[in-house]
Design a protein around this motif. Structure first.
Motif, mmCIF file in Angstrom:
data_model
loop_
_atom_site.group_PDB
_atom_site.id
_atom_site.type_symbol
_atom_site.label_atom_id
_atom_site.label_comp_id
_atom_site.label_asym_id
_atom_site.label_seq_id
_atom_site.Cartn_x
_atom_site.Cartn_y
_atom_site.Cartn_z
ATOM 1 N N SER A 353 0.863 -1.160 0.000
ATOM 2 C CA SER A 353 0.000 0.000 0.000
ATOM 3 C C SER A 353 0.902 1.213 0.000
ATOM 4 C CB SER A 353 -0.846 -0.039 1.271
ATOM 5 O OG SER A 353 -1.669 1.080 1.328
ATOM 6 N N THR A 354 0.571 2.193 -0.810
ATOM 7 C CA THR A 354 1.374 3.414 -0.768
ATOM 8 C C THR A 354 0.466 4.626 -0.729
ATOM 9 O OG1 THR A 354 3.071 4.763 -1.862
ATOM 10 C CG2 THR A 354 1.675 3.424 -3.305
ATOM 11 N N SER A 355 0.772 5.545 0.183
ATOM 12 C CA SER A 355 -0.087 6.703 0.397
ATOM 13 C C SER A 355 0.683 8.003 0.257
ATOM 14 C CB SER A 355 -0.680 6.669 1.805
ATOM 15 O OG SER A 355 -1.468 5.520 1.991
ATOM 16 N N ASN A 356 0.028 8.971 -0.362
ATOM 17 C CA ASN A 356 0.519 10.337 -0.317
ATOM 18 C C ASN A 356 -0.285 11.043 0.767
ATOM 19 O OD1 ASN A 356 1.318 12.931 -0.659
ATOM 20 N ND2 ASN A 356 0.615 13.153 -2.785
ATOM 21 N N CYS A 357 0.382 11.381 1.855
ATOM 22 C CA CYS A 357 -0.320 12.003 2.982
ATOM 23 C C CYS A 357 -0.176 13.517 2.969
ATOM 24 C CB CYS A 357 0.178 11.424 4.293
ATOM 25 S SG CYS A 357 -0.189 9.660 4.433
ATOM 26 N N THR A 358 0.361 14.050 1.917
ATOM 27 C CA THR A 358 0.587 15.499 1.765
ATOM 28 C C THR A 358 1.109 16.099 3.080
ATOM 29 O OG1 THR A 358 -1.751 16.073 2.195
ATOM 30 C CG2 THR A 358 -1.126 15.644 -0.092
ATOM 31 N N ASP A 359 0.523 17.198 3.547
ATOM 32 C CA ASP A 359 1.053 17.832 4.763
ATOM 33 C C ASP A 359 0.244 17.456 6.008
ATOM 34 O OD1 ASP A 359 -1.287 19.166 4.219
ATOM 35 O OD2 ASP A 359 -0.400 21.158 4.097
ATOM 36 N N PHE A 360 -0.604 16.454 5.869
ATOM 37 C CA PHE A 360 -1.513 16.096 6.959
ATOM 38 C C PHE A 360 -0.760 15.623 8.203
ATOM 39 C CE2 PHE A 360 -4.683 13.427 9.124
ATOM 40 C CZ PHE A 360 -5.816 14.228 9.059
ATOM 41 N N GLN A 361 0.266 14.801 7.981
ATOM 42 C CA GLN A 361 1.056 14.290 9.111
ATOM 43 C C GLN A 361 2.115 15.300 9.546
ATOM 44 O OE1 GLN A 361 2.357 10.773 7.002
ATOM 45 N NE2 GLN A 361 0.926 9.466 8.121
ATOM 46 N N SER A 362 2.700 15.988 8.572
ATOM 47 C CA SER A 362 3.825 16.873 8.905
ATOM 48 C C SER A 362 3.372 18.076 9.732
ATOM 49 C CB SER A 362 4.525 17.350 7.635
ATOM 50 O OG SER A 362 3.633 18.049 6.796
ATOM 51 N N ARG A 363 2.098 18.460 9.588
ATOM 52 C CA ARG A 363 1.627 19.591 10.376
ATOM 53 C C ARG A 363 1.659 19.218 11.854
ATOM 54 N NH1 ARG A 363 -2.380 20.678 7.577
ATOM 55 N NH2 ARG A 363 -1.359 22.317 6.405
ATOM 56 N N ARG A 364 1.196 18.032 12.163
ATOM 57 C CA ARG A 364 1.187 17.579 13.553
ATOM 58 C C ARG A 364 2.592 17.248 14.050
ATOM 59 N NH1 ARG A 364 -2.791 14.823 16.814
ATOM 60 N NH2 ARG A 364 -1.792 14.697 18.840
ATOM 61 N N LEU A 365 3.380 16.653 13.172
ATOM 62 C CA LEU A 365 4.746 16.288 13.561
ATOM 63 C C LEU A 365 5.690 17.484 13.496
ATOM 64 C CD1 LEU A 365 5.142 12.876 11.669
ATOM 65 C CD2 LEU A 365 5.059 13.192 14.142
ATOM 66 N N ASN A 366 5.204 18.572 12.894
ATOM 67 C CA ASN A 366 6.019 19.775 12.751
ATOM 68 C C ASN A 366 7.294 19.512 11.953
ATOM 69 O OD1 ASN A 366 6.721 22.470 13.084
ATOM 70 N ND2 ASN A 366 7.749 22.091 15.026
ATOM 71 N N ILE A 367 7.107 18.987 10.749
ATOM 72 C CA ILE A 367 8.227 18.768 9.834
ATOM 73 C C ILE A 367 8.091 19.785 8.709
ATOM 74 C CG2 ILE A 367 9.335 17.162 8.239
ATOM 75 C CD1 ILE A 367 8.156 14.884 9.916
#
Length: 438
Positions: A353-367
């Motif tokens: 499975s491969t996902s493009n999570c755009t900025d959804f995770q990075s906003r919370r992780l602050n990347i």
RNA sequence: GGAGAGGUGACCGAGUGGCCGAAGGUGAACGCUUGGAAAGCGUUUGUACCCUAACCGGGUACCGGGGGUUCGAAUCCCCCCCUCUCCGCCA
């Protein structure tokens, strides 16, 4: 998590997205809380401004009367600030909670739908094998060839655990090395990752460790959990960092164990190695600029196809429908391998499975990334994160055992893998002493 | 795990209650100087959030993290985390 400013300004887009993805989420509540938060911040900040002025006014020497008056005023401000801050905190917590219920936006080409049957099949690669005998499922094959032992694992660790034995051990090691080599050829940095991560990292990636439906094993008294995938630890790797744009994209290939509770999942489609509490996986993870993510998502899919084409395992590619994406994914592709022993006459079963999570995770992780734009001005923003399975070993083993089984009971090793296993075939039943129990 | 030392901006490093968003230096950027360069001189050089049409301006916060004391905290107190040294233990 979504950009709340965007939510505030585009409530209809979000509402439509929630409907399309068949999830619940209250946009109006988020917007209302967002406005309450702004008001609360303004209240707190203007009080603090007054406090600072008050403190400034007291720097020099003052008449005693004046000093006393200012101190009284300061005391009053202190109380008001504490109250305003308490309001702000509670509004913020509620906002955070509600905002996290909102799923990521959805790629315009993602098929719309609620069920698996709405997934769009993009292509099939390889041909489904035709057997001159009735093919067996991997459990039967593995037991006969003494490759997997569920029974003793059940006694030692619990149901849905397993020991790998004999050639299966080398098969796992071979698959790992095979996948890692391919990733390295594609510019991925090989990594072996921790199998435990902190709760905040789990949440940043989009896992909810403590919920009632949680698939995650928690470590008692530690605020940490066993990871369900290296996506968690690879995503956490750049947590709270700002990465220079010229260093992106960063490609990581991570090997880890994956632990999943899988509470309540049983039945024939969960049989054997298909759905287990622990397995080994080589995971791809990419941190990139927003404008790179779509291209890289295709790249990850191509690598997955390369891996399973090379292994000569027939598979099909699915463009996962809106209702099946899960919260963080903007778009997702699955590879399903043909599993001749699955169901009555073979079935497709998910292997990657491969996902493009755009900025959804990075906003919370602050990347974040920082760079210089075309106009020479500084640019910064949240990086896009993508993940993809290179090899989920237990499922790859199923596909190999079932597709490469022979009439005489032996199992061929896919040619591409033979250099890694060191043998070409798992021979038919031997009289090797197996420790029978029961 | 035990004992000691320490965590300040991109980096080094001052700062023990208000004059500190923080001296000084290094590095970087721009300008002057030069045939060119170095040196020298000058200016500039953090992030997040809120208000705002605005990356103009104003405000708030941030000196490892979280609490507390105080009218006021980088500075005082408590808890936690991390780093270094020594000891113990271990693969």
């Amino acid at each position: 998590m979504l950009d709340l400013k965007f939510v505030r300004e585009n409530p209809d887009v979000i509402r439509e997205n929630i409907r399309n993805r068949h999830v619940s989420g209250d946009v109006d509540a988020v917007i209302s809380l967002y406005d309450q938060r702004s008001a609360a911040i303004q209240a707190v900040e203007s009080l603090r401004n007054e406090r600072n002025r008050n403190a400034q006014a007291m720097k020099g020497s003052l008449p005693q009367e004046e000093r006393t008056r200012l101190i009284e005023e300061g005391k009053s401000l202190k109380e008001q600030i504490a109250a305003a801050e308490a309001t702000l905190t509670s509004v913020e917590q509620e906002l955070q909670r509600r905002a996290e219920e909102l799923p990521n936006l959805t790629h315009p080409d993602t098929p719309s739908g609620a069920q698996e049957s709405d997934n769009r099949e993009l292509e099939q690669v390889g041909s489904v094998p035709v057997f001159s005998f009735t093919p067996r499922d991997h459990v039967a094959i593995a037991e006969e060839l003494d490759l997997v032992d569920f029974e003793n694992a059940g006694r030692v660790s619990g149901t849905k655990f397993y020991y790998l034995r004999n050639e299966a051990v080398y098969l796992e090691l071979a698959l790992i090395r095979f996948a890692m080599d391919i990733l390295q050829n594609h510019g991925f940095t090989p990594m072996i990752t921790p199998d435990i991560a902190r709760t905040e990292v789990l949440q940043g990636i989009g896992f909810n460790p403590r919920g009632p439906e949680s698939n995650i094993y928690n470590i008692e008294d530690e605020g940490t959990s066993l990871v369900g995938t290296a996506e968690i630890t690879l995503g956490g790797y750049y947590q709270n960092q700002t990465i220079p744009a010229e260093e992106l994209p960063i490609r990581m290939g991570g090997l880890s164990h994956c632990f999943r509770r899988e509470a309540g999942s049983a039945g024939q489609f969960s049989r054997g190695l298909y759905r287990v509490h622990q397995f080994t996986k080589v995971e791809m993870f990419v941190v990139c600029l927003p404008e790179q993510s779509e291209q890289i998502h295709r790249e990850l899919l191509e690598i997955e196809k390369e891996i399973f084409s090379s292994l000569e395992i027939p598979f099909r590619v699915l463009d996962i429908c809106s209702g099946d994406l899960g919260g963080p994914a903007f778009r997702k592709y699955d590879l399903e391998a043909w599993m001749p022993g699955r169901g009555t006459a073979g079935e497709w079963g998910e292997i990657t499975s491969t996902s493009n999570c755009t900025d959804f995770q990075s906003r919370r992780l602050n990347i974040r990334y920082s760079g210089t734009g075309a106009d020479g001005k500084k640019e910064r923003g949240y990086a896009h994160l993508l993940n993809g399975t290179a090899v989920a070993v237990s499922r790859a083993i199923i596909a190999i055992l079932e597709n490469f089984q022979q009439a005489d009971g032996s199992v061929l090793i896919p040619p591409a893998l033979q250099g890694y296993t060191g043998f070409e075939r798992i021979p038919a039943k031997r009289d090797a002493g197996k420790a029978k129990t029961g």
